[in-house]
Design an enzyme around this catalytic site. Structure first.
Site, PDB file in Angstrom:
ATOM      1  N   LYS A   1     -84.071  -3.897  19.388  1.00 21.40           N
ATOM      2  CA  LYS A   1     -84.779  -5.176  19.495  1.00 21.40           C
ATOM      3  C   LYS A   1     -83.915  -6.169  20.240  1.00 21.40           C
ATOM      4  O   LYS A   1     -82.724  -6.288  19.967  1.00 21.40           O
ATOM      5  CB  LYS A   1     -85.075  -5.718  18.090  1.00 21.40           C
ATOM      6  CG  LYS A   1     -85.923  -6.987  18.106  1.00 21.40           C
ATOM      7  CD  LYS A   1     -87.373  -6.626  18.269  1.00 21.40           C
ATOM      8  CE  LYS A   1     -88.273  -7.848  18.318  1.00 21.40           C
ATOM      9  NZ  LYS A   1     -88.255  -8.509  19.639  1.00 21.40           N
TER      10      LYS A   1
ATOM     11  N   LYS B   1     -76.824  -8.699  14.221  1.00 19.69           N
ATOM     12  CA  LYS B   1     -77.723  -9.763  13.762  1.00 19.69           C
ATOM     13  C   LYS B   1     -78.882  -9.202  12.943  1.00 19.69           C
ATOM     14  O   LYS B   1     -79.217  -9.730  11.881  1.00 19.69           O
ATOM     15  CB  LYS B   1     -78.250 -10.539  14.965  1.00 19.69           C
ATOM     16  CG  LYS B   1     -79.091 -11.753  14.615  1.00 19.69           C
ATOM     17  CD  LYS B   1     -79.603 -12.455  15.871  1.00 19.69           C
ATOM     18  CE  LYS B   1     -78.480 -13.000  16.709  1.00 19.69           C
ATOM     19  NZ  LYS B   1     -78.959 -13.785  17.869  1.00 19.69           N
TER      20      LYS B   1
ATOM     21  N   LYS C   1     -80.819  -5.706  24.637  1.00 17.10           N
ATOM     22  CA  LYS C   1     -80.946  -6.939  25.418  1.00 17.10           C
ATOM     23  C   LYS C   1     -81.240  -6.554  26.852  1.00 17.10           C
ATOM     24  O   LYS C   1     -80.844  -5.468  27.315  1.00 17.10           O
ATOM     25  CB  LYS C   1     -79.660  -7.763  25.373  1.00 17.10           C
ATOM     26  CG  LYS C   1     -79.891  -9.249  25.592  1.00 17.10           C
ATOM     27  CD  LYS C   1     -80.500  -9.897  24.358  1.00 17.10           C
ATOM     28  CE  LYS C   1     -80.575 -11.407  24.489  1.00 17.10           C
ATOM     29  NZ  LYS C   1     -81.051 -12.056  23.261  1.00 17.10           N
TER      30      LYS C   1
ATOM     31  N   THR D   1     -86.811 -19.790  15.595  1.00 17.04           N
ATOM     32  CA  THR D   1     -85.348 -19.852  15.645  1.00 17.04           C
ATOM     33  C   THR D   1     -84.861 -21.190  15.131  1.00 17.04           C
ATOM     34  O   THR D   1     -83.904 -21.262  14.349  1.00 17.04           O
ATOM     35  CB  THR D   1     -84.851 -19.615  17.082  1.00 17.04           C
ATOM     36  OG1 THR D   1     -85.366 -18.380  17.572  1.00 17.04           O
ATOM     37  CG2 THR D   1     -83.334 -19.556  17.128  1.00 17.04           C
TER      38      THR D   1
ATOM     39  N   ASN E   1     -85.798 -24.958  24.084  1.00 13.25           N
ATOM     40  CA  ASN E   1     -86.732 -24.495  23.061  1.00 13.25           C
ATOM     41  C   ASN E   1     -86.131 -24.599  21.659  1.00 13.25           C
ATOM     42  O   ASN E   1     -86.709 -25.200  20.756  1.00 13.25           O
ATOM     43  CB  ASN E   1     -87.136 -23.053  23.371  1.00 13.25           C
ATOM     44  CG  ASN E   1     -88.548 -22.746  22.904  1.00 13.25           C
ATOM     45  OD1 ASN E   1     -89.224 -23.605  22.352  1.00 13.25           O
ATOM     46  ND2 ASN E   1     -88.982 -21.528  23.116  1.00 13.25           N
TER      47      ASN E   1
ATOM     48  N   SER F   1     -89.822 -12.425  14.803  1.00 16.92           N
ATOM     49  CA  SER F   1     -90.276 -11.356  15.694  1.00 16.92           C
ATOM     50  C   SER F   1     -90.616 -10.104  14.886  1.00 16.92           C
ATOM     51  O   SER F   1     -91.599  -9.405  15.166  1.00 16.92           O
ATOM     52  CB  SER F   1     -89.185 -11.017  16.713  1.00 16.92           C
ATOM     53  OG  SER F   1     -89.160 -11.942  17.764  1.00 16.92           O
TER      54      SER F   1
END
Length: 452
Positions: free
Chosen positions: A66, A90, A102, A182, A213, A385
């Site tokens: 992810k 994480k 990533k 987030t 954001n 997510s």
């Protein structure tokens, strides 16, 4: 120190604390797969242009990999590798069944039209579609990408594999925006940390570096809880007000003008000064490496001379690089403001990835600054997510109240687990988080028999 070196250093320190066997340590450090593709697309004027895209899939011992996809001119293999590794730890800290990945494309999104961005995204998806998937690797938005980008990926992927909404998260139909997630997760993490110290958001002052954001949502939510945001900066400028900035007004100003400049509710300031300005809590929300150590005046002068003069030969430069390690930097980087020694905040809460160099970490710890590490503090996005992915698989949408309730539960539980690791290993919060993530991935790896 670049992002990959910093991440590897933190990992190795955690591995030493845990006493990991050298074989499992090596296994955890090496990425599962690294992908590099050339994306050639026609521009609106008919000319062809090529961009390089990357996808690093770091680990899948705990579930599908992810991680976000970023469009930025400075995307490179080391950065993507570091961020993929951070995603592995994480997701393990958050205790969601994912590994880490990533990706990114080295481009400047603002220089491309919407149709050019769509063509680039679809070509990139065509190149990697057989290496991502609902149960393999699930991308998400990151810097320079958004819900529209994810919709293009979903549509292009579905041409090859039929309709597969769970192949990406952060889509337009998501029940809550990932940036908001987030930011909200970050505020839940902030509340958990402050409660440990007998403090509340409403009693403190905050400086926020980065008003995109995540930063804008963090500012909004802190303001709603009575916190006093005294300084804000982004790429357009910076504004401060010791009495507190009216965040809704600043958001309206930014939306109307595209800039923080000329905001009537505060005075302009040097964006670099925000990091060392007077506040209780400093929140880095932008790029990595912005909190760094001081170079000695001798080293600064020498490196500046070496860089400008161009008289140093290869062997001499190699010698100097060995002597001064990562100090031998390009001229424009040397002249960034090394600042760790001047930070006045009592808390640093890392909403950005890798905002604090390891050497700066040591300096700040010696000063008694409490740092809430990025791999926990900004994990709200990947946690929500996961909720989106679960909803896509089930075909059942949650309401926003349920999403926020579950996010709060995950963030507070993760903080308790990090504190437990800190007490067990007598370490700071960063190593508490790293040891928690690393040991969970190590156990999964050993149980699956992959360490041999």
């Amino acid at each position: 120190m670049n992002a990959l070196a910093a991440t590897n250093r933190n990992f190795r320190q955690a591995a030493r604390i845990l006493g990991l066997d050298s074989r499992i340590e090596k296994s955890l450090l090496i990425p599962f797969r690294e992908i590099k593709v050339e994306c050639t697309v026609p521009k609106d004027d008919g000319t062809l242009v090529s961009y390089v895209g990357f996808r690093v899939q770091h680990d899948n011992s705990r579930g599908p990999m992810k991680g976000g996809i970023r469009y930025h001119p400075e995307v490179d293999p080391d950065e993507v590798n570091a961020l993929a590794q951070l995603m592995t730890w994480k997701t393990a800290i958050a205790d969601i069944p994912y590994g880490g990945a990533k990706g990114g494309i080295g481009c400047t999104p603002k220089d491309l039209t919407k149709s050019e961005l769509e063509r680039l995204t679809r070509v990139f998806t065509q190149k990697i579609h057989d290496l991502i998937g609902v149960n393999m690797d699930v991308p998400a938005p990151d810097m320079g990408t958004n819900a529209q980008t994810m919709a293009w990926i979903l549509d292009e992927y579905s041409k090859f594999h039929s309709h597969s909404p769970a192949v990406v998260t952060g889509k337009p139909i998501a029940s809550i925006q990932e940036g908001a997630a987030t930011g909200r997760g970050f505020v839940y993490a902030t509340e958990a940390l402050l409660a440990e110290h007998g403090k509340l958001i409403k009693d403190l002052t905050f400086a926020i570096q980065g008003f995109g954001n995540v930063g804008s949502w963090a500012a909004r939510l802190i303001h709603e809880r009575g916190g006093k945001v005294v300084a804000v900066s982004d790429i357009t400028g910076a504004v401060k007000n010791p009495n507190g900035i009216d965040i809704p007004a600043l958001l309206n100003h930014k939306e109307a003008t595209g800039s923080l400049n000329n905001f009537v509710g505060g005075e302009a300031m040097d964006p670099h000064e925000l990091l060392v300005d007077e506040c209780d809590v400093l929140i880095p929300c932008a790029l990595g490496g912005i909190l760094n150590r001081f170079l000695s005046s001798f080293t600064l002068k020498l490196v500046t001379f070496v860089t400008i003069s161009g008289l140093i030969k290869d062997k001499t430069q190699m010698y100097l690089k060995n002597v001064f390690s990562d100090c031998l930097l390009p001229f424009h980087i040397v002249h960034r403001r090394e600042n760790a020694g001047n930070v006045r905040a009592k808390f640093i809460l890392e909403a950005a990835n890798n905002p604090t160099d390891p050497e700066a970490d040591e300096i700040l710890s010696e000063k008694g600054v409490i740092i809430l590490p990025d791999i926990y503090a900004n994990s709200g996005g990947v946690t929500v997510s996961y909720f989106e992915w679960v909803q896509n698989i089930q075909g059942f949408l949650w309401d926003e109240e349920k999403v926020n309730k579950e996010l709060h539960r995950y963030m507070t539980r993760a903080f308790r687990n990090i504190k437990s690791m800190c007490q067990t290993h007598n370490c700071n919060l960063r190593m508490g988080a790293f040891t928690l993530g690393v040991i969970r991935v190590a156990r999964a790896t050993i149980l699956r028999g992959w360490e041999a």
